[in-house]
Design an enzyme around this catalytic site. Sequence first.
Site, mmCIF file in Angstrom:
data_model
loop_
_atom_site.group_PDB
_atom_site.id
_atom_site.type_symbol
_atom_site.label_atom_id
_atom_site.label_comp_id
_atom_site.label_asym_id
_atom_site.label_seq_id
_atom_site.Cartn_x
_atom_site.Cartn_y
_atom_site.Cartn_z
ATOM 1 N N ASN A 1 -12.439 3.764 -6.888
ATOM 2 C CA ASN A 1 -12.029 3.783 -5.489
ATOM 3 C C ASN A 1 -11.539 5.143 -5.061
ATOM 4 O OD1 ASN A 1 -8.961 3.927 -4.580
ATOM 5 N ND2 ASN A 1 -9.025 3.082 -6.662
ATOM 6 N N THR B 1 -7.271 -4.858 -9.702
ATOM 7 C CA THR B 1 -8.703 -5.149 -9.613
ATOM 8 C C THR B 1 -9.052 -6.589 -9.974
ATOM 9 O OG1 THR B 1 -9.108 -2.832 -10.052
ATOM 10 C CG2 THR B 1 -10.947 -4.309 -10.446
ATOM 11 N N CYS C 1 -2.101 9.735 -8.032
ATOM 12 C CA CYS C 1 -3.395 9.439 -7.428
ATOM 13 C C CYS C 1 -4.411 10.505 -7.825
ATOM 14 C CB CYS C 1 -3.276 9.396 -5.911
ATOM 15 S SG CYS C 1 -4.860 9.097 -5.129
ATOM 16 N N LYS D 1 0.870 -1.170 0.000
ATOM 17 C CA LYS D 1 0.000 0.000 0.000
ATOM 18 C C LYS D 1 0.910 1.224 0.000
ATOM 19 C CE LYS D 1 -3.543 2.491 0.482
ATOM 20 N NZ LYS D 1 -4.388 2.624 -0.702
ATOM 21 N N GLY E 1 -3.363 -1.777 -15.434
ATOM 22 C CA GLY E 1 -4.669 -1.184 -15.713
ATOM 23 C C GLY E 1 -5.576 -2.176 -16.405
HETATM 24 C C1 LIG Z 1 -8.821 -0.079 -3.958
HETATM 25 C C2 LIG Z 1 -7.645 0.442 -4.699
HETATM 26 C C3 LIG Z 1 -6.637 1.100 -3.993
HETATM 27 C C4 LIG Z 1 -5.528 1.603 -4.648
HETATM 28 N N1 LIG Z 1 -4.550 2.222 -3.920
HETATM 29 C C5 LIG Z 1 -3.413 2.621 -4.551
HETATM 30 C C6 LIG Z 1 -2.319 3.158 -3.829
HETATM 31 O O1 LIG Z 1 -2.326 3.270 -2.608
HETATM 32 N N2 LIG Z 1 -1.224 3.534 -4.519
HETATM 33 C C7 LIG Z 1 -1.138 3.409 -5.870
HETATM 34 O O2 LIG Z 1 -0.100 3.743 -6.431
HETATM 35 N N3 LIG Z 1 -2.145 2.898 -6.579
HETATM 36 C C8 LIG Z 1 -3.287 2.511 -5.952
HETATM 37 N N4 LIG Z 1 -4.308 1.958 -6.699
HETATM 38 C C9 LIG Z 1 -4.169 1.830 -8.152
HETATM 39 C C10 LIG Z 1 -3.674 0.439 -8.520
HETATM 40 O O3 LIG Z 1 -2.398 0.196 -7.985
HETATM 41 C C11 LIG Z 1 -3.634 0.267 -10.035
HETATM 42 O O4 LIG Z 1 -2.662 1.146 -10.562
HETATM 43 C C12 LIG Z 1 -4.973 0.562 -10.703
HETATM 44 O O5 LIG Z 1 -6.011 0.010 -9.940
HETATM 45 C C13 LIG Z 1 -5.069 -0.010 -12.119
HETATM 46 O O6 LIG Z 1 -4.861 -1.397 -12.160
HETATM 47 P P1 LIG Z 1 -6.045 -2.508 -12.122
HETATM 48 O O7 LIG Z 1 -7.027 -2.134 -13.171
HETATM 49 O O8 LIG Z 1 -5.354 -3.795 -12.360
HETATM 50 O O9 LIG Z 1 -6.633 -2.413 -10.754
HETATM 51 C C14 LIG Z 1 -5.426 1.461 -6.056
HETATM 52 C C15 LIG Z 1 -6.444 0.805 -6.756
HETATM 53 C C16 LIG Z 1 -7.542 0.293 -6.103
HETATM 54 C C17 LIG Z 1 -8.609 -0.420 -6.895
#
Ligand SMILES: Cc1cc2nc3c(=O)[nH]c(=O)nc-3n(C[C@H](O)[C@H](O)[C@H](O)COP(=O)(O)O)c2cc1C
Lengths: 301, 242
Positions: free
Chosen positions: A67, A263, A125, A43, A240
Amino acid sequence: MLKTKLMELELENPLILASGILGTSKKLLERIGDAGAGALTTKSISIEPREGHNSPIITDFGAGLINAVGYANPGIDGALEEFKDWNHKSKLIFSIVGKTAEEFGELAKRSNEINVDAVEVVLSCPHTPGYGLMAGQGTLEHTYEITKAVRKKTKKPLIIKLSPSVPGVGELAKEAERAGADIINMGNSGGPGMSIDIERRKPVLGFRFGGISGPGLKPLAIRCVYDVYEAVKIPIIGTGGISNYKDAIEIVMAGATGIGIGTAVYYGGTEVFGEINKGMEKWLEEHGCSSLKEIKGVAHE
Amino acid sequence: MNRQTFRVKKVIEESQEVKTFVLDGSIEADAGQFFMLWVPGVNEKPFCFADNDPFTFTVCNVGPFSSKVHELKEGELVTVLGPLGKGYGIGNEERILLVGGGYGTVSLYLLAKQAKGKKIDVIIGAKSKEDVSYKKRFEELGCRVFVTTDDGSEGVKGYAVDGMKELLRENKYDKVYTCGPMIMMKTICGLAKEKGIQFEASLEANMKCGIGICGSCAIKDKIVCKDGPVFANEEAAYLLDI
Ligand SMILES: Cc1cc2nc3c(=O)[nH]c(=O)nc-3n(C[C@H](O)[C@H](O)[C@H](O)COP(=O)(O)O)c2cc1C
Ligand code: FES
């Protein structure tokens, strides 16, 4: 067949648990390593502990999640205690978020106190005041300045994580490369977006808007990885909407060396890592390839 | 999974601190599963099902969120995400013992309902007699109910585990189910383990998303909202440090 090298970061396979998904405890990360992730991202950690936003912090919009967790984390002291003595075959990536370049530098420096394999700097973010896009960290100038500040404080492989929702990701990646980044993570959740509950007639998320992730984000992520691949020489982690082995192969063809998985864990549990690895191996065999390298960036030819 | 909206059909005042909300619809849920209750503009928190048909839940007023929930009136909207997680395992046990601590008793009520046909004993461990509101409902299902209170204002003065020791003198159980404060569940499961009885415990954790993503509910390597909240035998013992 799946062994992956991201500069000095050598992984059993290219799958990397994305930051913010279950990355709160060391034991949980070890479990996801056992489930087949080549690397695990914590995290994102800030200097001070953060409570994060009120719930709902995550909502399913039908083609993925939105989120606004708000960087809930135990702060650097708590995180160093939690993640110390890392000793697992899967590598540990320490994700940091700061309000200023100095804070980022300080966090990188502190991360040297424990056994992390790489540092990831999040500039992207979309939904936390004072951080990432809401603090203007997605500009060329800030990207350079923050990357430079962190580079001075750590010799570990340095990953810069960008947003897919700003124009000119290629230029941003170049700026990060020029400032000493080793790897680009392309990228964070997109948007921000919003979901409104039609019965309650109100935004669902406690913070009202948040980052879009999951299948609905994939085309944007693929295009961004494609652009960044054209712009820089350093390797890319493509993140992503990657949910299955076909998506994984696709993002490698766009130019990714590592593959971020977030995700997909919502849809398939921690088992997705094993399944995607198996699927990729099978696909490579069926197509007469001996490694992912052979297909990396082929969409550009 | 998406949120669903119901209307409050009836509000039952169990005691000064406790209200039960009966909604205008039903929901498919296993005992021990939970849902996230959303109060727009305030927060969203996990609650257990007291009943699934009609959808019923009970809320003890312990803080700012639950006091907002207590403001809900008949006819008003309630939005929930669920059912979530993994509930109690109901197998071919013949005699079971349910041990509830305070508000945890509620999730055992639906279990007693779904475990119909078994011989069921229930221990309700409470601070004082105001907190034993579910006693009559269990009795209506045909369960034998024993009450222990910390102050002796109802039933036997003492802890739930004391009641369990008493019952074990004369009774044999195939499984013990418990839900309540962690320290209580630790003593209950510890005793069950010592006596070689199967056990299941519904764990408490800080749940922010309820869907296995944010990690806020992690205990050791378990995702409580998704792997649990109910854990059995070795896993429960491991998580409760027994
Ligand atoms: C619930 C949640 C919390 C996330 N928290 C962070 C975070 O603390 N730091 C960060 O760099 N990315 C965070 N992300 C982004 C993810 O690391 C990732 O880059 C983004 O979800 C896209 O990838 P995915 O489609 O495989 O989820 C978060 C994503 C989700 C869904
Ligand atoms: S509450 Fe978010 S993972 Fe369990």
